[in-house]
Design an enzyme around this catalytic site. Structure first.
Site, PDB file in Angstrom:
ATOM      1  N   GLY A   4       0.813  -1.220   0.000  1.00 53.28           N
ATOM      2  CA  GLY A   4       0.000   0.000   0.000  1.00 53.28           C
ATOM      3  C   GLY A   4       0.841   1.262   0.000  1.00 53.28           C
ATOM      4  O   GLY A   4       0.518   2.244   0.653  1.00 53.28           O
ATOM      5  N   SER A  12       0.929  -4.558   4.876  1.00 55.95           N
ATOM      6  CA  SER A  12       1.501  -5.002   6.145  1.00 55.95           C
ATOM      7  C   SER A  12       1.292  -3.952   7.242  1.00 55.95           C
ATOM      8  O   SER A  12       1.476  -2.759   6.990  1.00 55.95           O
ATOM      9  CB  SER A  12       2.999  -5.250   5.959  1.00 55.95           C
ATOM     10  N   VAL A  16       9.597   8.502   0.324  1.00 50.43           N
ATOM     11  CA  VAL A  16      10.190   9.548  -0.511  1.00 50.43           C
ATOM     12  C   VAL A  16       9.478   9.470  -1.863  1.00 50.43           C
ATOM     13  O   VAL A  16       8.530   8.706  -2.011  1.00 50.43           O
ATOM     14  CB  VAL A  16      11.717   9.385  -0.687  1.00 50.43           C
ATOM     15  N   LYS A  53       5.158  22.090 -10.823  1.00 50.89           N
ATOM     16  CA  LYS A  53       6.559  21.894 -11.221  1.00 50.89           C
ATOM     17  C   LYS A  53       6.673  22.166 -12.721  1.00 50.89           C
ATOM     18  O   LYS A  53       6.026  21.495 -13.527  1.00 50.89           O
ATOM     19  CB  LYS A  53       6.962  20.442 -10.898  1.00 50.89           C
ATOM     20  N   PRO A  60      13.038  21.657 -19.254  1.00 56.69           N
ATOM     21  CA  PRO A  60      11.629  22.050 -19.137  1.00 56.69           C
ATOM     22  C   PRO A  60      10.686  20.904 -19.508  1.00 56.69           C
ATOM     23  O   PRO A  60      11.087  19.952 -20.173  1.00 56.69           O
ATOM     24  CB  PRO A  60      11.510  23.148 -20.195  1.00 56.69           C
ATOM     25  N   VAL A 113       2.002 -10.331   4.631  1.00 56.03           N
ATOM     26  CA  VAL A 113       2.148 -11.522   3.789  1.00 56.03           C
ATOM     27  C   VAL A 113       3.501 -12.164   4.097  1.00 56.03           C
ATOM     28  O   VAL A 113       4.542 -11.484   4.050  1.00 56.03           O
ATOM     29  CB  VAL A 113       2.025 -11.145   2.295  1.00 56.03           C
ATOM     30  N   LEU A 124       8.612  -0.047  -7.047  1.00 57.07           N
ATOM     31  CA  LEU A 124      10.007  -0.392  -6.766  1.00 57.07           C
ATOM     32  C   LEU A 124      10.268  -1.882  -6.924  1.00 57.07           C
ATOM     33  O   LEU A 124      11.395  -2.294  -7.171  1.00 57.07           O
ATOM     34  CB  LEU A 124      10.374   0.071  -5.358  1.00 57.07           C
ATOM     35  N   THR A 172      11.085   9.897 -12.394  1.00 56.38           N
ATOM     36  CA  THR A 172      10.303   9.140 -13.370  1.00 56.38           C
ATOM     37  C   THR A 172       9.555   7.943 -12.780  1.00 56.38           C
ATOM     38  O   THR A 172       8.787   7.291 -13.494  1.00 56.38           O
ATOM     39  CB  THR A 172      11.243   8.587 -14.469  1.00 56.38           C
TER      40      THR A 172
HETATM   41  C1  LIG Z   1      15.738   8.411  -2.631  1.00 56.83           C
HETATM   42  C2  LIG Z   1      14.531   8.223  -3.486  1.00 56.83           C
HETATM   43  C3  LIG Z   1      13.935   9.335  -4.078  1.00 56.83           C
HETATM   44  C4  LIG Z   1      12.825   9.171  -4.907  1.00 56.83           C
HETATM   45  N1  LIG Z   1      12.292  10.262  -5.554  1.00 56.83           N
HETATM   46  C5  LIG Z   1      11.295  10.076  -6.432  1.00 56.83           C
HETATM   47  C6  LIG Z   1      10.721  11.180  -7.130  1.00 56.83           C
HETATM   48  O1  LIG Z   1      11.092  12.339  -6.956  1.00 56.83           O
HETATM   49  N2  LIG Z   1       9.726  10.924  -8.007  1.00 56.83           N
HETATM   50  C7  LIG Z   1       9.244   9.667  -8.236  1.00 56.83           C
HETATM   51  O2  LIG Z   1       8.369   9.487  -9.087  1.00 56.83           O
HETATM   52  N3  LIG Z   1       9.733   8.630  -7.543  1.00 56.83           N
HETATM   53  C8  LIG Z   1      10.732   8.794  -6.666  1.00 56.83           C
HETATM   54  N4  LIG Z   1      11.209   7.721  -5.971  1.00 56.83           N
HETATM   55  C9  LIG Z   1      10.548   6.431  -6.119  1.00 56.83           C
HETATM   56  C10 LIG Z   1       9.259   6.414  -5.316  1.00 56.83           C
HETATM   57  O3  LIG Z   1       9.539   6.696  -3.957  1.00 56.83           O
HETATM   58  C11 LIG Z   1       8.563   5.053  -5.423  1.00 56.83           C
HETATM   59  O4  LIG Z   1       8.476   4.670  -6.757  1.00 56.83           O
HETATM   60  C12 LIG Z   1       7.167   5.129  -4.882  1.00 56.83           C
HETATM   61  O5  LIG Z   1       7.156   5.651  -3.581  1.00 56.83           O
HETATM   62  C13 LIG Z   1       6.504   3.769  -4.890  1.00 56.83           C
HETATM   63  O6  LIG Z   1       7.054   2.922  -3.920  1.00 56.83           O
HETATM   64  P1  LIG Z   1       6.370   1.498  -3.743  1.00 56.83           P
HETATM   65  O7  LIG Z   1       4.919   1.703  -3.502  1.00 56.83           O
HETATM   66  O8  LIG Z   1       6.772   0.647  -4.885  1.00 56.83           O
HETATM   67  O9  LIG Z   1       7.087   0.915  -2.460  1.00 56.83           O
HETATM   68  P2  LIG Z   1       6.935   1.281  -0.900  1.00 56.83           P
HETATM   69  O10 LIG Z   1       6.627   2.697  -0.657  1.00 56.83           O
HETATM   70  O11 LIG Z   1       8.170   0.727  -0.264  1.00 56.83           O
HETATM   71  O12 LIG Z   1       5.681   0.445  -0.413  1.00 56.83           O
HETATM   72  C14 LIG Z   1       5.754  -0.930  -0.132  1.00 56.83           C
HETATM   73  C15 LIG Z   1       4.442  -1.386   0.456  1.00 56.83           C
HETATM   74  O13 LIG Z   1       4.470  -2.804   0.546  1.00 56.83           O
HETATM   75  C16 LIG Z   1       3.994  -3.184   1.798  1.00 56.83           C
HETATM   76  N5  LIG Z   1       4.615  -4.455   2.177  1.00 56.83           N
HETATM   77  C17 LIG Z   1       5.932  -4.735   2.226  1.00 56.83           C
HETATM   78  N6  LIG Z   1       6.102  -5.994   2.658  1.00 56.83           N
HETATM   79  C18 LIG Z   1       4.869  -6.511   2.856  1.00 56.83           C
HETATM   80  C19 LIG Z   1       4.396  -7.771   3.314  1.00 56.83           C
HETATM   81  N7  LIG Z   1       5.243  -8.723   3.645  1.00 56.83           N
HETATM   82  N8  LIG Z   1       3.063  -7.956   3.414  1.00 56.83           N
HETATM   83  C20 LIG Z   1       2.190  -6.969   3.087  1.00 56.83           C
HETATM   84  N9  LIG Z   1       2.598  -5.763   2.646  1.00 56.83           N
HETATM   85  C21 LIG Z   1       3.917  -5.533   2.538  1.00 56.83           C
HETATM   86  C22 LIG Z   1       4.393  -2.068   2.754  1.00 56.83           C
HETATM   87  O14 LIG Z   1       3.568  -2.081   3.908  1.00 56.83           O
HETATM   88  C23 LIG Z   1       4.147  -0.859   1.850  1.00 56.83           C
HETATM   89  O15 LIG Z   1       2.781  -0.511   1.945  1.00 56.83           O
HETATM   90  C24 LIG Z   1      12.292   7.869  -5.112  1.00 56.83           C
HETATM   91  C25 LIG Z   1      12.865   6.770  -4.488  1.00 56.83           C
HETATM   92  C26 LIG Z   1      13.985   6.937  -3.700  1.00 56.83           C
HETATM   93  C27 LIG Z   1      14.606   5.730  -3.058  1.00 56.83           C
END
Ligand SMILES: Cc1cc2nc3c(=O)[nH]c(=O)nc-3n(C[C@H](O)[C@H](O)[C@H](O)COP(=O)(O)OP(=O)(O)OC[C@H]3O[C@@H](n4cnc5c(N)ncnc54)[C@H](O)[C@@H]3O)c2cc1C
Length: 545
Positions: free
Chosen positions: A43, A70, A78, A109, A129, A216, A365, A376
């Site tokens: 989430g 979770s 971030v 932006k 831009p 999970v 990710l 991106t």
């Molecule tokens: C330093 C940094 C800067 C960034 N800057 C940008 C930016 O400027 N622009 C941009 O577009 N993107 C940026 N990103 C990328 C962006 O942060 C991610 O793409 C975005 O937040 C999506 O993350 P996510 O949902 O894939 O993962 P997460 O935010 O890590 O979410 C993972 C989810 O999985 C759940 N989970 C994990 N394990 C379990 C389990 N066992 N059971 C049930 N649930 C579980 C967690 O509870 C959580 O809800 C950046 C990333 C980094 C590292």
């Protein structure tokens, strides 16, 4: 002879894509879908964006969409800058800026300033831009001048004077024209990542997405190797026809369960860690741009929200420790003595080979990540989910459909990676081992090598961008902006006077056009206090030259 901008002229050929609020057509709504239930694990932003995209088209057709999250693993927290495509995401869901932006402390932006990446005089800073309708009047001139400049002509070829977005950002203006001015501006956003997640969560549940809190532990595979169910620490077992892995870097389903091979980009891009520190907004104007500043062992971001700045330093642990990076960032922000906590993060850079593997789709990710220099990642989330909905609607889940889909996502990853690599390759800093290693790095893709060769030989790069995966990442004007903006031009003793054919455009006339356009845009902070409603008939206009 100088050609007038006001006389009829051949404008750039623009690819204009329009995104409007999607309506499921009557025939599509009745066609049977190949899945009846979807389970999204995770989430974070990826989980909730995917949930909303799937909900829009699948829930009205009887598909059950559930998101499980979770209670103990947090989100990455971030990811606070976007590309303009995010506007398409909200538009397609019928969610107004006036609703979501204040809820997420969001700002507009216009693009990104890259500061101190280049040491070449006059090119220490440039603005990348987001291109817009108005740039149709000046983009041809920029590309023309840049092409002449790589052939040794003494013409102005720094991108900043050619783009309205650069002007607006330099003067802290919002990319929202007054009602009577017909030019829509392509813009992105900055936002608070945690608040955005909460907003999307509320919207998704209101639109019928089921929500469950459970950790999970693992997935069980069936005889074909597909996911049969996932088990939770709380004791329950969850089953669906399709599983979406949004568990972040750990890739619980795509990696841990299905062992999908991962292609690392660590030879192309050295950065593997980040440290983030917020800072107060202060009394000045609110900028409408992200600033990316080259640091000793990487680069820092500065993202303005309505409530604070988000700052961070992306660096390589091969060249500096997290403690050193934190100290350098604190000094850069003037927060050496401040009692503000820093968050340290590790990054896994690369992509899985199959984003859609058997009955599992990886989004966010878990599918891969390219360092956030051009913000991106949310665009990848959006496109991965949107394109998957199209596949579902076509009803073909066969092997060939898998391959086509994965090739498309991979090409997007490679094109974007090459653009990010270009930032490091074109830098001219030599002050640390980090920058020297980046400058000397020869791990470039063949299309990128070819493109740089064309440029350094004074040839147009437009055809190469359009023909290769490079164009899947960034449009032609972005490639011209990065190369001309950092001032990497073929070495010449002296520039020569331009020929009559080269000197056809007047910079004074371009300045005048942008002067007259700029008055139609208002102060960013003021605009944010009263976000204008979408104009009737407005839709996202995406311009690719
Ligand atoms: C330093 C940094 C800067 C960034 N800057 C940008 C930016 O400027 N622009 C941009 O577009 N993107 C940026 N990103 C990328 C962006 O942060 C991610 O793409 C975005 O937040 C999506 O993350 P996510 O949902 O894939 O993962 P997460 O935010 O890590 O979410 C993972 C989810 O999985 C759940 N989970 C994990 N394990 C379990 C389990 N066992 N059971 C049930 N649930 C579980 C967690 O509870 C959580 O809800 C950046 C990333 C980094 C590292």
């Amino acid at each position: 002879m100088v050609r007038s901008l006001l006389r009829p002229m051949t404008t750039a050929t623009l690819f204009n894509q329009t995104i409007r609020a999607a309506n499921v057509s009557a025939s599509a709504a009745t066609a049977p879908l190949p899945v009846k239930s979807v389970l999204i694990v995770g989430g974070g932003t990826a989980g909730w964006m995917t949930a909303l995209i799937l909900a829009r088209s699948l829930i009205p057709r009887g598909v059950e969409v559930t998101l499980v999250e979770s209670p103990t693993v947090g989100i990455i927290g971030v990811g606070e800058g976007s590309t303009p495509w995010l506007r398409g995401f909200f538009d397609s869901l019928g969610i107004e800026e006036a609703e979501w932006m204040p809820a997420c402390h969001a700002t507009y932006k216009c693009g990104i300033t890259f500061d101190r990446w280049s040491t070449r005089p006059g090119f220490e800073r440039y603005f990348h831009p987001f291109a817009s309708m108005l740039d149709n009047l000046t983009m041809t001139q920029f590309v023309h001048n840049a092409n002449a400049r790589i052939n040794g002509a003494d013409l102005h070829a720094h991108p900043d004077r050619f783009f309205i977005a650069a002007r607006l950002a330099a003067r802290c203006k919002a990319p929202k024209p007054v009602e009577r001015f017909p030019f829509d501006i392509w813009h992105g956003y900055h936002f608070d990542a945690a608040l955005l997640g909460e907003f999307l969560h509320r919207k998704a549940q209101a639109r019928g997405v089921r929500y469950q809190v459970a950790h999970v532990t693992h997935a069980t595979l069936d005889a074909t190797g597909a996911i049969a169910s996932v088990s939770t620490r709380e004791g329950g077992e969850l089953r669906a026809d399709l599983y979406v892995d949004c568990t972040g870097f750990q890739g619980l389903l795509i990696d841990k369960a299905l062992h999908t091979p991962f292609v690392s980009f660590s030879e192309n891009l050295f950065n593997d860690a980040a440290v983030a520190i917020p800072s107060p907004l202060g009394a000045g104007p609110i900028p409408s741009e992200t600033v990316s500043t080259a640091m000793r062992h990487g680069w820092s971001w500065k993202i303005p929200l309505t409530s604070r700045y988000g700052n961070g330093y992306v660096f390589s642990t091969q060249f500096c420790s997290p403690e050193e990076a934190e100290r350098e960032l604190r000094a850069h922000l003037g927060l050496l003595e401040a009692d503000v906590p820093a968050r340290h993060l590790r990054m896994k850079i690369g992509r899985v080979t199959r984003h859609w593997n058997r009955n599992c789709l990886a989004v966010g990710l878990s599918q891969g990540f390219i360092e956030p220099l051009e913000a991106t990642a949310l665009l990848f989330i959006q496109q991965t989910a949107e394109n998957f909905v199209k596949v579902l609607e076509q009803g073909d889940l066969g092997e060939a459909a898998h391959d086509r889909y994965n090739e498309g996502v991979n090409a997007h990853f490679e094109g974007t990676r090459d653009y990010i690599v270009t930032h490091f390759k074109t830098n001219s800093r030599t002050d640390t081992e980090y920058w020297r290693a980046n400058g000397a790095n020869l791990n470039l893709s063949d299309p990128l090598k070819q493109l740089l060769l064309l440029w350094m030989n004074g040839r147009s790069i437009a055809p190469a961008v359009r023909q290769q995966a490079l164009g899947r990442g960034y449009p032609v004007f972005s490639w011209y902006s990065i190369l001309a903006g950092t001032g990497i031009f073929p070495e010449r003793e002296n520039l020569r006077a331009p020929t009559a054919q080269e000197a056809v455009y007047s910079m004074a006339e371009i300045d005048d056009l942008l002067d007259r356009s700029e008055v139609n845009y208002s102060d960013h902070a003021e605009t944010l206090k009263n976000i204008p409603p979408r104009r009737s008939g407005d839709s996202l206009q995406v311009y690719f030259w």
